[in-house]
Design an enzyme around this catalytic site. Sequence first.
Site, short mmCIF file in Angstrom:
data_model
loop_
_atom_site.label_atom_id
_atom_site.label_comp_id
_atom_site.label_asym_id
_atom_site.label_seq_id
_atom_site.Cartn_x
_atom_site.Cartn_y
_atom_site.Cartn_z
N TYR A 33 -60.56 -40.27 17.86
CA TYR A 33 -61.58 -39.87 18.82
C TYR A 33 -61.10 -38.71 19.67
CZ TYR A 33 -59.13 -42.07 22.79
OH TYR A 33 -58.22 -42.39 23.77
N LYS A 148 -54.44 -39.51 18.10
CA LYS A 148 -55.43 -40.06 19.04
C LYS A 148 -56.37 -41.00 18.29
CE LYS A 148 -58.15 -38.62 23.07
NZ LYS A 148 -57.25 -39.22 24.06
N LEU A 206 -48.96 -39.02 23.60
CA LEU A 206 -50.07 -38.21 23.15
C LEU A 206 -49.88 -36.76 23.58
CD1 LEU A 206 -52.92 -38.29 21.83
CD2 LEU A 206 -53.83 -38.50 24.16
#
Length: 286
Positions: A33, A148, A206
Amino acid sequence: MSRVAYVNGTYRPHSQAVVHIEDRGFQFADGVYEVWSVFDGKLADYAGHMERLGRSLTELRIEIPMTAQALGVVLRETIRRNKVRDGIVYLQITRGTAPRDHAFPKGVAPSVIVTAKSIDLHKGEKNAEKGVAGITHPDIRWGRCDIKTVGLLPNALAKQAAREKGAYEAILFDEMGMVTEGSSTNAWIVDENGKLRTRDTQANILRGITRAAIMKLVKEEGIELDERPFSVEEAKKAKELFVTAASSFVMPIVSLDGEKIGDGKPGPIATRLRSVYVEQAIRDAI
């Protein structure tokens, strides 16, 4: 106003926006996403999010479902149909629908879902002006947090732990007591020596798009940056602690586990970076 979602080629009211029960996003968290901030109906950090989306899909070997140009059209149309001026747009792409089996199915088209909603940006400004509370929480996520994915259960558990203690964010730490990132943010400190620090992306964190934008601003502002891990203890002794994300921009944390950070107020570096970032994001949104 009834909200509208894009699901696999059609725009539908939320009440009718559904995916199959055997969609692999639901069965296996087999999907990725992205989230864009929306300013005046325009997408912030557009190119960075699109680039990371492509990387995440490639890492999971999910077929890219449409061109970047076509996907941009869908994102903007979803924003338009929801009449969002300031808010977020959320994109999820899964491997698609197939009979349940752990191995990848063949000949299956990816599922594409897009939603958008308005957010009161003034509420975020109020939080940033006074600062927010944080807690520490063990990092129990999988070993590829650089992708992600929609597999966010550990993140949700950490965020819930923060909420139950009246905190804004959970700052995650590894088995060595070193901070990795927040449950939905990247973490930064201004250490006791006045140096700005954040963990490097070679670690299990991330590759935040807002983080990358802030790093460029840091260089432009002439602030010295050290991409080096810091411990929970260092975070608690820091002059400043703040987190960054697409939906919260730059958010100062003024207490951690009930212990005051610095003088207990948002620090000058976090305050400056938030101001400059928001100004640039609004100007460069497309």
